[in-house]
Design a protein around this motif. Structure first.
Motif, PDB file in Angstrom:
ATOM      1  N   ILE A  26       0.837  -1.207   0.000  1.00  0.00           N
ATOM      2  CA  ILE A  26       0.000   0.000   0.000  1.00  0.00           C
ATOM      3  C   ILE A  26       0.869   1.253   0.000  1.00  0.00           C
ATOM      4  O   ILE A  26       0.553   2.242  -0.677  1.00  0.00           O
ATOM      5  CB  ILE A  26      -0.966  -0.019   1.201  1.00  0.00           C
ATOM      6  N   LEU A  27       1.973   1.209   0.716  1.00  0.00           N
ATOM      7  CA  LEU A  27       2.890   2.349   0.739  1.00  0.00           C
ATOM      8  C   LEU A  27       3.441   2.609  -0.661  1.00  0.00           C
ATOM      9  O   LEU A  27       3.519   3.760  -1.094  1.00  0.00           O
ATOM     10  CB  LEU A  27       4.011   2.094   1.730  1.00  0.00           C
ATOM     11  N   TRP A  28       3.802   1.556  -1.393  1.00  0.00           N
ATOM     12  CA  TRP A  28       4.306   1.760  -2.752  1.00  0.00           C
ATOM     13  C   TRP A  28       3.226   2.354  -3.655  1.00  0.00           C
ATOM     14  O   TRP A  28       3.503   3.239  -4.472  1.00  0.00           O
ATOM     15  CB  TRP A  28       4.853   0.486  -3.377  1.00  0.00           C
ATOM     16  N   ILE A  29       1.990   1.881  -3.544  1.00  0.00           N
ATOM     17  CA  ILE A  29       0.904   2.451  -4.350  1.00  0.00           C
ATOM     18  C   ILE A  29       0.793   3.949  -4.073  1.00  0.00           C
ATOM     19  O   ILE A  29       0.713   4.763  -5.004  1.00  0.00           O
ATOM     20  CB  ILE A  29      -0.436   1.743  -4.065  1.00  0.00           C
ATOM     21  N   ALA A  30       0.810   4.326  -2.804  1.00  0.00           N
ATOM     22  CA  ALA A  30       0.699   5.752  -2.447  1.00  0.00           C
ATOM     23  C   ALA A  30       1.892   6.541  -2.974  1.00  0.00           C
ATOM     24  O   ALA A  30       1.730   7.638  -3.527  1.00  0.00           O
ATOM     25  CB  ALA A  30       0.580   5.904  -0.933  1.00  0.00           C
ATOM     26  N   LEU A  31       3.092   6.007  -2.808  1.00  0.00           N
ATOM     27  CA  LEU A  31       4.281   6.704  -3.293  1.00  0.00           C
ATOM     28  C   LEU A  31       4.232   6.878  -4.807  1.00  0.00           C
ATOM     29  O   LEU A  31       4.588   7.933  -5.334  1.00  0.00           O
ATOM     30  CB  LEU A  31       5.546   5.943  -2.884  1.00  0.00           C
ATOM     31  N   HIS A  47       9.915   0.255  -3.296  1.00  0.00           N
ATOM     32  CA  HIS A  47       9.566  -0.229  -4.635  1.00  0.00           C
ATOM     33  C   HIS A  47      10.114  -1.637  -4.874  1.00  0.00           C
ATOM     34  O   HIS A  47       9.399  -2.520  -5.378  1.00  0.00           O
ATOM     35  CB  HIS A  47      10.095   0.739  -5.694  1.00  0.00           C
ATOM     36  N   ASP A  48      11.372  -1.858  -4.519  1.00  0.00           N
ATOM     37  CA  ASP A  48      11.972  -3.188  -4.698  1.00  0.00           C
ATOM     38  C   ASP A  48      11.247  -4.247  -3.870  1.00  0.00           C
ATOM     39  O   ASP A  48      10.985  -5.352  -4.354  1.00  0.00           O
ATOM     40  CB  ASP A  48      13.457  -3.159  -4.322  1.00  0.00           C
ATOM     41  N   ALA A  49      10.924  -3.914  -2.630  1.00  0.00           N
ATOM     42  CA  ALA A  49      10.211  -4.860  -1.764  1.00  0.00           C
ATOM     43  C   ALA A  49       8.818  -5.145  -2.319  1.00  0.00           C
ATOM     44  O   ALA A  49       8.363  -6.296  -2.341  1.00  0.00           O
ATOM     45  CB  ALA A  49      10.122  -4.317  -0.342  1.00  0.00           C
ATOM     46  N   ALA A  50       8.128  -4.101  -2.775  1.00  0.00           N
ATOM     47  CA  ALA A  50       6.787  -4.277  -3.346  1.00  0.00           C
ATOM     48  C   ALA A  50       6.845  -5.110  -4.621  1.00  0.00           C
ATOM     49  O   ALA A  50       5.973  -5.956  -4.858  1.00  0.00           O
ATOM     50  CB  ALA A  50       6.139  -2.919  -3.613  1.00  0.00           C
ATOM     51  N   ASN A  51       7.861  -4.891  -5.446  1.00  0.00           N
ATOM     52  CA  ASN A  51       8.019  -5.706  -6.661  1.00  0.00           C
ATOM     53  C   ASN A  51       8.214  -7.169  -6.309  1.00  0.00           C
ATOM     54  O   ASN A  51       7.661  -8.056  -6.965  1.00  0.00           O
ATOM     55  CB  ASN A  51       9.211  -5.217  -7.495  1.00  0.00           C
ATOM     56  N   TRP A  52       9.021  -7.431  -5.293  1.00  0.00           N
ATOM     57  CA  TRP A  52       9.261  -8.813  -4.892  1.00  0.00           C
ATOM     58  C   TRP A  52       7.980  -9.460  -4.370  1.00  0.00           C
ATOM     59  O   TRP A  52       7.664 -10.604  -4.707  1.00  0.00           O
ATOM     60  CB  TRP A  52      10.363  -8.855  -3.831  1.00  0.00           C
ATOM     61  N   LEU A  53       7.240  -8.713  -3.556  1.00  0.00           N
ATOM     62  CA  LEU A  53       6.008  -9.251  -2.970  1.00  0.00           C
ATOM     63  C   LEU A  53       4.909  -9.474  -4.009  1.00  0.00           C
ATOM     64  O   LEU A  53       4.053 -10.347  -3.844  1.00  0.00           O
ATOM     65  CB  LEU A  53       5.487  -8.310  -1.878  1.00  0.00           C
TER      66      LEU A  53
END
Length: 95
Positions: A26-31, A47-53
């Motif tokens: 959710i933090l990446w979506i907001a960013l 971003h990298d963590a969100a891409n991995w997840l």
């Protein structure tokens, strides 16, 4: 811990891990939606963590709008992790 994380220690850990994964997505979506500077170290890490997840859900749907594509590609895994993580935690707490 709060009442939300009551139960067995294993169930609590599973719930917390699921919540952290959801928070990162959710933090990446907001960013992304607020055009955060991707050259920033923190933004880059999120971003990298969100891409991995969310790697398994990228381009699952054909969406032409960048904002909507980002919301779906990262929002869908957030919902899945929230539902599955808390379902597993609830199951662990009942045993």
């Amino acid at each position: 811990m709060s009442r939300r994380y009551g139960g067995s220690p294993a169930g609590t850990i599973i719930s917390i891990i699921a919540d952290i994964a959801v928070l990162i997505l959710i933090l990446w979506i907001a960013l992304y939606l607020f055009d955060a500077n991707t050259a920033n170290t923190t933004v880059s890490w999120v971003h990298d963590a969100a891409n991995w997840l969310s790697g398994w859900s990228h381009n699952l749907f054909t969406i032409h709008s960048d904002n909507w594509r980002t919301a779906v590609n990262y929002g869908l895994p957030a919902v899945v992790y929230l539902l599955i993580g808390h379902a597993v935690a609830g199951r662990v707490n009942r045993t």
